[in-house]
Design a protein around this motif. Structure first.
Motif, PDB file in Angstrom:
ATOM      1  N   GLY A 208      51.784  73.934  -0.655  1.00 45.08           N
ATOM      2  CA  GLY A 208      51.232  73.576   0.653  1.00 45.08           C
ATOM      3  C   GLY A 208      50.741  72.143   0.727  1.00 45.08           C
ATOM      4  N   LYS A 209      51.111  71.339  -0.267  1.00 44.23           N
ATOM      5  CA  LYS A 209      50.604  69.968  -0.352  1.00 44.23           C
ATOM      6  C   LYS A 209      50.830  69.173   0.929  1.00 44.23           C
ATOM      7  N   SER A 210      52.070  69.188   1.435  1.00 42.03           N
ATOM      8  CA  SER A 210      52.357  68.276   2.546  1.00 42.03           C
ATOM      9  C   SER A 210      51.668  68.721   3.836  1.00 42.03           C
TER      10      SER A 210
ATOM     11  N   ASP B 138      54.352  61.035   1.951  1.00 39.52           N
ATOM     12  CA  ASP B 138      55.033  62.148   1.289  1.00 39.52           C
ATOM     13  C   ASP B 138      56.015  61.560   0.263  1.00 39.52           C
ATOM     14  N   THR B 139      55.609  61.538  -1.018  1.00 41.75           N
ATOM     15  CA  THR B 139      56.481  60.892  -2.006  1.00 41.75           C
ATOM     16  C   THR B 139      57.692  61.763  -2.354  1.00 41.75           C
ATOM     17  N   GLY B 140      57.556  63.075  -2.185  1.00 42.47           N
ATOM     18  CA  GLY B 140      58.707  63.969  -2.427  1.00 42.47           C
ATOM     19  C   GLY B 140      59.855  63.622  -1.486  1.00 42.47           C
TER      20      GLY B 140
ATOM     21  N   MET C 216      60.667  60.807  -0.475  1.00 46.81           N
ATOM     22  CA  MET C 216      61.365  59.612  -0.982  1.00 46.81           C
ATOM     23  C   MET C 216      62.385  60.005  -2.046  1.00 46.81           C
ATOM     24  N   TYR C 217      62.007  60.925  -2.952  1.00 42.01           N
ATOM     25  CA  TYR C 217      62.969  61.395  -3.964  1.00 42.01           C
ATOM     26  C   TYR C 217      64.111  62.154  -3.285  1.00 42.01           C
ATOM     27  N   ARG C 218      63.775  62.910  -2.245  1.00 40.29           N
ATOM     28  CA  ARG C 218      64.817  63.639  -1.517  1.00 40.29           C
ATOM     29  C   ARG C 218      65.803  62.663  -0.864  1.00 40.29           C
TER      30      ARG C 218
ATOM     31  N   ILE D  88      67.109  65.853   4.663  1.00 41.67           N
ATOM     32  CA  ILE D  88      66.572  66.012   3.297  1.00 41.67           C
ATOM     33  C   ILE D  88      65.918  67.368   3.062  1.00 41.67           C
ATOM     34  N   ARG D  89      65.788  68.187   4.105  1.00 41.26           N
ATOM     35  CA  ARG D  89      65.061  69.464   3.974  1.00 41.26           C
ATOM     36  C   ARG D  89      65.978  70.662   3.783  1.00 41.26           C
ATOM     37  N   THR D  90      66.927  70.578   2.884  1.00 40.58           N
ATOM     38  CA  THR D  90      67.786  71.736   2.615  1.00 40.58           C
ATOM     39  C   THR D  90      67.592  72.119   1.144  1.00 40.58           C
TER      40      THR D  90
ATOM     41  N   MET E 225      68.762  68.237  -5.563  1.00 44.50           N
ATOM     42  CA  MET E 225      69.144  66.832  -5.775  1.00 44.50           C
ATOM     43  C   MET E 225      67.911  65.967  -6.064  1.00 44.50           C
ATOM     44  N   ALA E 226      66.817  66.253  -5.337  1.00 45.90           N
ATOM     45  CA  ALA E 226      65.592  65.468  -5.533  1.00 45.90           C
ATOM     46  C   ALA E 226      65.050  65.690  -6.942  1.00 45.90           C
ATOM     47  N   SER E 227      65.080  66.945  -7.376  1.00 44.90           N
ATOM     48  CA  SER E 227      64.573  67.264  -8.706  1.00 44.90           C
ATOM     49  C   SER E 227      65.432  66.572  -9.771  1.00 44.90           C
TER      50      SER E 227
ATOM     51  N   ARG F 199      53.886  64.626  -7.471  1.00 52.01           N
ATOM     52  CA  ARG F 199      53.731  65.307  -8.757  1.00 52.01           C
ATOM     53  C   ARG F 199      52.968  64.449  -9.772  1.00 52.01           C
ATOM     54  N   ASP F 200      53.076  63.120  -9.584  1.00 58.49           N
ATOM     55  CA  ASP F 200      52.504  62.187 -10.574  1.00 58.49           C
ATOM     56  C   ASP F 200      51.572  61.183  -9.904  1.00 58.49           C
ATOM     57  N   ILE F 201      50.981  61.563  -8.781  1.00 60.24           N
ATOM     58  CA  ILE F 201      50.159  60.590  -8.049  1.00 60.24           C
ATOM     59  C   ILE F 201      48.836  60.340  -8.795  1.00 60.24           C
ATOM     60  N   GLY F 202      48.138  61.420  -9.143  1.00 59.97           N
ATOM     61  CA  GLY F 202      46.856  61.255  -9.837  1.00 59.97           C
ATOM     62  C   GLY F 202      46.996  60.803 -11.284  1.00 59.97           C
TER      63      GLY F 202
ATOM     64  N   GLN G 185      62.509  77.549 -11.475  1.00 61.79           N
ATOM     65  CA  GLN G 185      63.323  76.517 -12.134  1.00 61.79           C
ATOM     66  C   GLN G 185      62.772  75.130 -11.874  1.00 61.79           C
ATOM     67  N   ARG G 186      62.355  74.903 -10.620  1.00 62.83           N
ATOM     68  CA  ARG G 186      61.825  73.569 -10.286  1.00 62.83           C
ATOM     69  C   ARG G 186      60.499  73.317 -10.994  1.00 62.83           C
ATOM     70  N   ASP G 187      59.653  74.355 -11.081  1.00 63.18           N
ATOM     71  CA  ASP G 187      58.387  74.218 -11.831  1.00 63.18           C
ATOM     72  C   ASP G 187      58.706  73.777 -13.251  1.00 63.18           C
TER      73      ASP G 187
ATOM     74  N   SER H 208      61.414  72.408 -14.475  1.00 66.18           N
ATOM     75  CA  SER H 208      62.001  71.075 -14.530  1.00 66.18           C
ATOM     76  C   SER H 208      60.940  69.986 -14.281  1.00 66.18           C
ATOM     77  N   ASP H 209      60.077  70.196 -13.284  1.00 66.54           N
ATOM     78  CA  ASP H 209      59.052  69.190 -12.952  1.00 66.54           C
ATOM     79  C   ASP H 209      57.998  69.059 -14.058  1.00 66.54           C
ATOM     80  N   MET H 210      57.701  70.185 -14.736  1.00 68.24           N
ATOM     81  CA  MET H 210      56.615  70.153 -15.726  1.00 68.24           C
ATOM     82  C   MET H 210      57.079  69.734 -17.114  1.00 68.24           C
ATOM     83  N   THR H 211      58.387  69.838 -17.365  1.00 66.26           N
ATOM     84  CA  THR H 211      58.851  69.536 -18.723  1.00 66.26           C
ATOM     85  C   THR H 211      59.654  68.248 -18.805  1.00 66.26           C
ATOM     86  N   ARG H 212      59.884  67.583 -17.654  1.00 66.63           N
ATOM     87  CA  ARG H 212      60.672  66.348 -17.742  1.00 66.63           C
ATOM     88  C   ARG H 212      59.891  65.308 -18.547  1.00 66.63           C
ATOM     89  N   GLU H 213      60.668  64.376 -19.123  1.00 64.00           N
ATOM     90  CA  GLU H 213      60.062  63.429 -20.034  1.00 64.00           C
ATOM     91  C   GLU H 213      59.136  62.442 -19.318  1.00 64.00           C
TER      92      GLU H 213
HETATM   93  O1   DC Z   1      57.541  67.762  -2.953  1.00 61.84           O
HETATM   94  P1   DC Z   1      59.060  67.926  -2.796  1.00 61.84           P
HETATM   95  O2   DC Z   1      59.528  69.341  -2.981  1.00 61.84           O
HETATM   96  O3   DC Z   1      59.587  67.334  -1.538  1.00 61.84           O
HETATM   97  O4   DC Z   1      59.672  67.085  -4.026  1.00 61.84           O
HETATM   98  C1   DC Z   1      61.042  67.041  -4.292  1.00 61.84           C
HETATM   99  C2   DC Z   1      61.275  66.750  -5.759  1.00 61.84           C
HETATM  100  O5   DC Z   1      60.896  65.417  -6.074  1.00 61.84           O
HETATM  101  C3   DC Z   1      60.533  67.647  -6.746  1.00 61.84           C
HETATM  102  O6   DC Z   1      61.416  68.521  -7.432  1.00 61.84           O
HETATM  103  C4   DC Z   1      59.916  66.732  -7.764  1.00 61.84           C
HETATM  104  C5   DC Z   1      60.214  65.349  -7.307  1.00 61.84           C
HETATM  105  N1   DC Z   1      59.001  64.542  -7.140  1.00 61.84           N
HETATM  106  C6   DC Z   1      58.573  63.813  -8.223  1.00 61.84           C
HETATM  107  O7   DC Z   1      59.173  63.891  -9.304  1.00 61.84           O
HETATM  108  N2   DC Z   1      57.501  62.996  -8.120  1.00 61.84           N
HETATM  109  C7   DC Z   1      56.822  62.908  -6.957  1.00 61.84           C
HETATM  110  N3   DC Z   1      55.775  62.104  -6.874  1.00 61.84           N
HETATM  111  C8   DC Z   1      57.239  63.682  -5.826  1.00 61.84           C
HETATM  112  C9   DC Z   1      58.333  64.500  -5.966  1.00 61.84           C
END
Ligand code: DC
Length: 216
Positions: free
Chosen positions: A16-18, A34-36, A38-40, A86-88, A94-96, A126-129, A175-177, A179-184
């Motif tokens: 519910g972040k956004s 909304d930084t997500g 941007m990745y999207r 970008i909302r599909t 693709m963003a991940s 995900r990495d703002i703070g 899967q996204r959790d 991927s997002d939590m274990t990426r380098e």
């Molecule tokens: O919040 P979102 O679902 O729109 O984010 C899409 C993807 O972008 C998500 O899988 C992780 C990545 N992301 C990131 O790595 N760093 C951020 N600051 C924001 C999003």
């Protein structure tokens, strides 16, 4: 002089972040970023231009010729608004995928840091703070159970007429959790000085109120 402050909101997909950040921004009269999105947008461009995430040179060439901006609630890719595109579910994936590419992160983090310099903002991702705005005055880590996040996402997708089942959405979230939590590079994690809010049993207004209390 007007006080400038930054609020960093991180957490897993579907917490519910956004929606919450947008509401807080409105109440405080500050900008929401909304930084997500941007990745999207980068993921969308890679897809439409057929750029492989495994080809660093092609990715670098594409990035050099890419302009990304987020302002007034709109995501701009090379000057065009791509809010809908970008909302599909495909663009979520693709963003991940593209968020693991160092050159992509470097470019977007630079833009995001610049946005947080000049004015008060609430930025979610995900990495703002932990990385982008490490010195943010306020840091929130927003979570909810995977089942609750899947339930919310499923209802949203149904409203848009998408045909994914609840089980598929839950699997996607898991899967996204992972991927997002274990990426380098800059994986999703709670900053040591972030306040954790679990929204599993809270509605949007309650979470917004809580954040407004924290910001005072
Ligand atoms: O919040 P979102 O679902 O729109 O984010 C899409 C993807 O972008 C998500 O899988 C992780 C990545 N992301 C990131 O790595 N760093 C951020 N600051 C924001 C999003």
């Amino acid at each position: 002089m007007e006080r400038i402050f930054r609020i960093a909101v991180d957490g897993p997909s579907g917490a519910g972040k956004s929606t919450i950040a947008k509401n807080v921004a409105k109440k405080l009269g500050i900008d929401y970023i909304d930084t997500g999105a941007m990745y999207r947008a980068i993921g969308y461009k890679m897809k439409t231009e057929g750029v492989s995430p495994e080809d660093p040179e092609a990715v670098a060439r594409m990035l050099d010729a890419t302009e990304i901006d987020f302002s007034d609630g709109n995501i701009y890719l090379d000057g065009e608004i791509v809010n809908e595109e970008i909302r599909t579910p495909e663009m979520s994936t693709m963003a991940s995928v593209c968020s693991k590419i160092p050159a992509v992160r470097e470019k977007l983090v630079d833009i995001q840091r610049a946005m947080g310099q000049r004015k008060s903002v609430i930025m979610d991702g995900r990495d703002i703070g932990t990385n982008v705005l490490k010195d943010a005055e306020y840091k929130i880590y927003l979570t909810a159970s995977a089942e609750e996040r899947a339930r919310r996402r499923f209802l949203e997708l149904q409203e848009k007429g998408e045909t994914q089942t609840y089980e598929e959405v839950l699997e996607d979230i898991r899967q996204r959790d992972h991927s997002d939590m274990t990426r380098e590079l800059n994986p999703l994690r709670k900053a040591d000085d972030a306040i954790e809010l679990d929204s599993t049993k809270m509605d949007i207004d309650e979470v917004v109120e809580k954040i407004l209390e924290i910001v005072g």
